[in-house]
Design an enzyme around this catalytic site. Structure first.
Site: not given
Ligand code: IVH
Length: 688
Positions: A122, A124, A126, A235, A322, A426, A429, A444, A450
């Site tokens: 999946e 991740k 942010d 998720y 990551k 500056c 000015c 400044c 200015c």
């Molecule tokens: S699974 C026990 N799936 O990443 C399962 N986490 O660094 C735990 N996150 O705290 C999470 N996308 O906030 C999962 N597809 C995804 C995610 C995901 C983002 C975040 C989540 C977690 C953090 C861990």
């Protein structure tokens, strides 16, 4: 020899303690303040180092180590003021994920799983994690991760996300408890819009969408949350006796039941498939409307998940890969300087254009003189540019000199770089710059003539949270400034229709609209006028508090340092800035002209504070819980305008607690032990 070894041991032990302190502080800044100072990459590297050191020194093991617990977003846990939301214990602890930047480690992780394993890949996302509780099909709570054990219930803010169902289909009401976990996000577009507004209102900018989402979810004003436009992807589904034997099946079910589940999910049967998914999304993610920082790999079969189990902090059945921060090497052509509204001079790197995270980068901030000296960079150097979690690209270092000189003389930094000297006057000015003790910035000091400082102050004055003058945007201000029609904020009130209408792109209609906005601004209340004046460090909230205590500009003008610092939130620096403001003749003449224009420089007789009582005079009141008739903010205002003082923590000095529903258990316990009385919402309103 022995001594040498034990010295090394001691050094490593010291390093463990130092890393723990540093990571705890970084966690606090990230999760509580939403203002990270360390990049994710540095954080992960330091965490790794700490894990390795702790492994080598088992005698130093500690349950308090940041390697053993997840970062906490609970405001109280970090000692910050105010308990805004009710806290609840998670039904299942909310863990973090093991992560790595190395594909080899992913390969290693996969190789240790059972041979027949299926791996769900999946994105991740942010943002920040959320846990949604459905009891008999109805959404009853929405908890942040908190410290992993308890979270803040931010239900009313989550209810602003329309894709999250409040009520599931009737057929699902037989499920007593269902939990969905996911990520709350602020899409890039909304994030950029929000930061533009914040810039115009002189509020600190959010470094990235994650911090913005987190700051938004913790707001008390749900209307503002709705306006900002959060979204979510779910998720993970958990609960007892739920249908499905795999993670993928459960996500598919969740989608069928109406939950927002991403389509970017794949069940992989081999490492190759996993790597394909990673390679595909490392490129494609740049086209997504939200921020992602990696890929999550999860063992699909629930029975296998159970066998693998958990460490103290993370599941063993999942791991995150990551994405590396994108960086590019380019030439620093020239350092130029930008003067901001407050006169701060920021050095800017002008670069040979490079492609980075989907955009062409040509400029990057160099922050201040110290930053440039630390990296020892000079014009002509080959430098690394990165776009991490931050909005503005940054220079992270220079190419080491041995690599710098190629056969091409133009790219040889040794030969072409010029020694660096920060400017002394500056650029706008010509005034000699000053550096305030203890500050990294050069400034400044010419506040009165200015140009960028003047224009910036006008922009602030007309902004939404200040005088809210529609139609007078940055470009129009620039135009009128260049034409000599606008030098300061008071000039706004002498603008004539023809001055505006004859500008390119304007006509009678738009000129009339701007003039109507200017006319309407004369009714803006005193507190906002005070904020609009742009006194240094007097933000919106501070201005409100000051205006409540000093109900006219005359009284404020003569206020002493002691009187000013007696106001909540007003420290000596702010008090001194206010005093200095009124000692400046230029400011006094501005205020006089604004007053002649008809602005509100005193509390209007109809506003609440003028008519309020002193019923709560001398009383210190703590607010706890949720209320029926007014919001917590309204109660805070009510306390203050009736002469009382609102405080966030219960102590022997607390007169009583204004106790709503679901009052925090800690506060209740403390109140009981100190004998502080509880007053209900109705009793309180009657009191007033
Ligand atoms: S699974 C026990 N799936 O990443 C399962 N986490 O660094 C735990 N996150 O705290 C999470 N996308 O906030 C999962 N597809 C995804 C995610 C995901 C983002 C975040 C989540 C977690 C953090 C861990």
């Amino acid at each position: 020899m022995m001594d040498l070894f034990s010295d090394i041991d001691q050094m490593e032990r010291d390093e463990i303690l130092a890393l723990r302190r540093e990571l705890d502080e970084a966690n606090r800044l990230y999760y509580v303040e939403n203002a990270p100072t360390m990049s994710d990459r540095d954080f992960d590297a330091k965490m790794r180092r700490l894990q390795d050191l702790e492994k080598a020194h088992p005698e130093m093991a500690s349950a308090q180590s940041p390697t053993q617990h997840v970062g906490s977003d609970l405001a109280d846990a970090a000692g910050s003021k105010g308990e805004h939301f009710v806290q609840l214990a998670h039904r299942y602890p909310m863990l973090s994920l093991g992560n790595t930047y190395s594909k080899e480690e992913i390969q290693d992780w996969v190789s240790k799983l059972p041979a027949d394993v299926e791996i769900v890949c999946e994105l991740k996302y942010d943002g920040l994690s959320i846990s949604l509780w459905y009891e008999h099909g109805r959404l009853t709570h929405a908890l942040t991760r908190g410290d992993g054990v308890r979270g803040d219930d931010v239900l009313r803010n989550i209810q602003t996300i329309s894709a999250i169902p409040q009520q599931l289909d009737a057929s699902l009401s037989q499920i007593p408890f269902l939990e969905l976990r996911g990520e709350v996000l602020l899409p890039w577009r909304n994030f950029e819009r929000l930061n533009q507004e914040r810039e115009a209102n002189e509020e600190p900018l959010f470094a990235n969408p994650r911090n913005a989402a987190s700051g938004t979810l913790k707001l008390l004003d749900s209307d503002e949350v709705r306006r900002r436009g959060l979204i979510t992807y779910l998720y993970y589904m958990l609960g007892e006796q739920l249908p499905g034997t795999t993670h993928y099946e459960r996500l598919t079910l969740a989608r069928d039941w109406g939950f927002p589940v991403s389509d970017a999910i794949r069940v992989c049967h081999s490492l190759d498939e996993v790597m394909d998914f990673i390679a595909f999304w490392d490129v494609q993610r740049k086209t997504l409307p939200v921020a992602t920082d990696g890929i999550v790999l999860k063992v699909n079969r629930l029975s296998q998940q159970q066998q693998l189990g958990y460490t103290a902090k993370t599941p063993r059945w999942a791991i995150a890969y990551k994405f590396p921060a994108e960086k590019q090497l380019t030439t620093l052509r020239k350092i130029t300087y930008q003067v901001g509204r407050t006169g701060v001079v920021t050095p800017v790197a002008n670069l040979d254009p490079v492609q980075l995270s989907g955009t062409m980068v040509q400029r990057a901030t160099l922050h201040n003189e110290d930053f440039i000296r630390q990296l020892s960079i000079q014009e002509g150097d080959r430098v690394w540019v990165e776009k991490g979690g931050e909005i503005i690209p940054k220079i992270t270092g220079k190419e080491s000199s041995s690599l710098t000189c190629s056969s091409n003389a133009a790219s040889c930094s040794e030969a072409s770089s010029k020694p660096f000297h920060f400017i002394t006057t500056c650029p706008e000015c010509g005034t000699p710059l000053v550096r305030v003790d203890g500050e990294a910035a050069w400034r400044c000091p010419n506040t009165s003539t200015c140009p960028p400082q003047l224009k910036g102050r006008i922009e602030h004055f007309v902004s939404r949270k200040a005088m809210n003058i529609d139609g007078l945007g940055q470009e129009t201000i620039d135009l009128l400034f260049e034409q000599g029609l606008l030098h300061d904020i008071a000039d706004i009130y002498s603008l004539r229709k023809e001055d505006i209408a004859r500008q390119e792109g304007f006509g009678d209609k738009s000129a009339e609209k701007i003039l109507a906005g200017i006319e309407a601004s004369k009714q803006i209340p005193w507190a906002r006028v005070l904020f609009a004046l742009g006194i240094r460090m007097v933000g919106e909230t501070t201005a409100k508090k000051i205006a409540r205590r000093f109900t006219s500009i005359e009284t404020l003008q003569w206020a002493t340092l002691e009187q000013l610092t007696a106001i909540d939130d007003v420290g000596e620096q702010i008090a001194q800035n206010i005093i200095d403001y009124f000692l400046d003749e230029h400011n006094l003449s501005l205020v006089l002209r604004l007053r002649q224009a008809g602005l509100q420089f005193q509390e209007s007789p109809s506003s609440p504070s003028a008519t309020a009582s002193q019923t709560l005079s001398g009383k210190t009141i703590v607010i706890s819980g949720t209320f029926l008739h007014h919001s917590r903010d309204e109660y805070k205002d009510l306390i203050e305008i009736h002469g009382g003082r609102n405080s966030s923590s219960v102590s022997a000095k607390t007169s009583f607690i204004l106790a709503g529903d679901n009052m925090g258990p800690e506060k209740r316990k403390k109140a009981e032990s100190l004998g502080v009385p509880l007053v209900s919402e109705d009793e309180f309103l009657q009191m007033l």
